[in-house]
Design a protein around this motif. Sequence first.
Motif, short mmCIF file in Angstrom:
data_model
loop_
_atom_site.label_atom_id
_atom_site.label_comp_id
_atom_site.label_asym_id
_atom_site.label_seq_id
_atom_site.Cartn_x
_atom_site.Cartn_y
_atom_site.Cartn_z
N TRP A 1 3.17 8.39 5.88
CA TRP A 1 2.05 7.53 5.65
C TRP A 1 1.68 6.34 6.68
N ARG B 1 -3.64 9.98 -5.94
CA ARG B 1 -5.14 9.76 -5.94
C ARG B 1 -5.77 10.04 -7.12
N MET C 1 1.17 3.75 -3.10
CA MET C 1 0.73 5.18 -2.81
C MET C 1 1.87 6.10 -3.08
N SER D 1 -6.12 4.77 -0.24
CA SER D 1 -5.14 5.65 -1.40
C SER D 1 -5.67 6.26 -2.38
N HIS E 1 -5.97 -0.55 -1.67
CA HIS E 1 -5.46 0.38 -2.48
C HIS E 1 -6.36 1.42 -2.98
N VAL F 1 0.73 -1.09 -0.06
CA VAL F 1 0.13 -0.27 -0.08
C VAL F 1 0.86 1.12 -0.18
#
Length: 339
Positions: free
Chosen positions: A220, A72, A67, A96, A92, A63
Amino acid sequence: MIDLRSDTVTKPSAGMLTAMTSAPLGDDVYGEDPTVNQLEETVAGLLGHEAGLFTVTGSLANVLGVMSLVPRGGEVLCEASAHIVRAELGSHAAASGVTTRTWSASGLIDLEQIRALIAPDLGPYFVQTAAVSVENTHNFGGGAIQHAYDALADELDTRGIPLHLDGARLWNASVATGRPASAYASRAAAASVCLSKGLGAPVGSVLVGSADLIAEARVWRKRLGAGWRQAGVLAAAGLYALEHNIDRLAEDHANARVIAEVLADAAPGSVKPDQVETNIVVVDLSSTGKSVADVVAAAREAGVLISGVGATQLRVVTHLDAAAEDCRRAAAVLASIIS
């Protein structure tokens, strides 16, 4: 009970437990755990990258890696049975905002399909391909090695598209081919490797990439609630695994081939032994008249644990806690059930 459901079921050895209990510790959220720092630096060096980040799971490492490459609303391309789209619970997209499109090639790279899928920047009307993800070895592809990996990496380099490597079982690919893990991982902008599968550590994966990428991923990780404190207890297990358990993966590969050969004799067409390259055997029951649930239940009754991974498919995974004798016995049990 012989447990061949996954190579995640391994338990720490006595030597690994000793390493864990004697590890120097600190607070990793502050960057002060010396054992975690050593693990991250070691793995990054082994894989040809600047920096690493220790994570609790391979899914989290993936992830964070995807990311870091895909904004996005952007998309990552991957094979239809890849772990990131089949076995990470939509994380995901959910965590994300990343979309996916897939090619289908039984787990393998298909350059022609990938070329056809890559979406250029056509303005604010269509999604743009931001990265391509490859799993090596490929779990649901029967532990397949990605032999077209370099050709894909070259293609993406010319297009300026980053490659994400899900290397949960990259060590298996390296041992099977004799090629350093860095030869694969260094071609990717972000790569994850697992310590708790074939290497036998109880917990953990490492994401590697550039120093900037890992710094962002560290933020993150904390933002997602996955910062941890005295994690050196677990990092020590990973360091022990790297030192002691890589070369022995060849034993798991040999045991998987034995299982595949026995099952191919018992139920012709159910397995192709020459395609079993590492430690995973996928068995197709479609020609046997047996159901996945019935075979799994019968095997359990006979003292062998295996997994169903599809409507007609079983998965058998060898590992360091299943000796050659265990694997031969399991193969005989399964052969008697499916023949």
